[in-house]
Structures are given as C-alpha cells and as structure tokens.
Design a protein around this motif. Structure first.
Motif, PDB file in Angstrom:
ATOM      1  N   ARG A   2       0.831  -1.212   0.000  1.00  0.00           N
ATOM      2  CA  ARG A   2       0.000   0.000   0.000  1.00  0.00           C
ATOM      3  C   ARG A   2       0.855   1.247   0.000  1.00  0.00           C
ATOM      4  N   HIS A   3       1.974   1.215   0.728  1.00  0.00           N
ATOM      5  CA  HIS A   3       2.861   2.384   0.780  1.00  0.00           C
ATOM      6  C   HIS A   3       3.515   2.637  -0.569  1.00  0.00           C
ATOM      7  N   GLY A   6       0.925   4.214  -2.758  1.00  0.00           N
ATOM      8  CA  GLY A   6       0.770   5.607  -2.337  1.00  0.00           C
ATOM      9  C   GLY A   6       1.916   6.472  -2.828  1.00  0.00           C
ATOM     10  N   LEU A  68      -6.616  -3.323  -2.043  1.00  0.00           N
ATOM     11  CA  LEU A  68      -5.702  -3.408  -0.906  1.00  0.00           C
ATOM     12  C   LEU A  68      -6.319  -3.022   0.435  1.00  0.00           C
ATOM     13  N   CYS A  69      -7.640  -2.925   0.512  1.00  0.00           N
ATOM     14  CA  CYS A  69      -8.326  -2.596   1.767  1.00  0.00           C
ATOM     15  C   CYS A  69      -9.547  -3.492   1.915  1.00  0.00           C
TER      16      CYS A  69
END
Length: 138
Positions: A2-3, A6, A68-69
């Motif tokens: 996820r990072h 982002g 991803l959530c």
C-alpha cells in the motif's frame, strides 16, 4: 505494498503537476484573469481530471471491495452551509492571490523551495489555527 502504491500515486500526481505547468503560480493567475490575457491551460487540466475521476468512479461502482483494503472509504454528502461556503471562499482567495493550492505548493518545494515554503508555512499556520478554533467548547 500500500505504501508503494501511495508513493507511486504521489509521484505520478507531482509529475502531472509539473508537466501541466500547474506549479507555476503565474499560469493559475492567468486562468483567473478572464478580462486580460486568459490562459486556458488550467481548464484543460481540470477537464482531464474530471475524465479520469469519471472513469475511476465507473470502475469503483463495479468493484465489491478495493484491491488493498477491506472496504471503500468514500466521502459522504454534506449540506451546503455557511461554513462550507466560507471555507471555499477563503480557499479561492488564497488560491487567486498565491496562485497555488496545497498539492502544487508541496510539489513546488522541489523546484522553487524559497517561494513555495512561504506559501506552505502560511498554509500550515492556517491549518493549525483552524484546528485551534474548531475545538469543541467544554
């Protein structure tokens, strides 16, 4: 993961701002100068953003959950009230005077650190002042 997504998204956004010239306050002011030497560049950037968001919303409606959530975190609708109008007006005045908004201002720290830092410091001070003023009174 996820990072990394982002980070990639932020880099892509910053590259788009740089490529479109939206980190140049004169270009934004040129868009707002409808009675003078009007620069339509920002209108094309906004139009492109609307098209990308329309596509994103269409894709999101077909998805059961994000990749991803566990669930989507979508903003709700709010009533248009004096607080919203006042905040939008204050944002617009700052945008018109400074020629920057938060995203381009932060991206401009890379290319024009002295000019952008004045705006970013003022922006952060305004955000801190809002947090102080918006506290519930007990």
């Amino acid at each position: 993961m996820r990072h990394l997504i982002g980070l990639f998204s932020g880099l892509l956004f910053g590259a788009g701002l740089a490529l479109s010239g939206m980190m140049d306050p004169a270009r934004v002011r040129g868009f707002l100068d409808v009675a003078g030497h009007w620069d339509p560049t920002l209108a094309f950037v906004m139009g492109g953003a609307v098209l990308v968001m329309a596509l994103a919303w269409a894709i999101q409606r077909r998805m059961h959950r994000p990749a991803l959530c566990e669930e989507f975190a979508l903003p709700g609708t709010r009533l248009i009230d004096a607080r919203l109008i006042g905040g939008a007006a204050l944002f617009g005045v700052g945008w018109g005077l400074g020629g920057l908004c938060p995203g381009p201002a932060i991206a401009s720290l890379v290319f024009h650190p002295l000019d952008a830092s004045v705006f970013v410091v003022a922006m952060l001070a305004g955000m801190a002042l809002f947090r102080l003023a918006d506290r519930p009174h007990t």
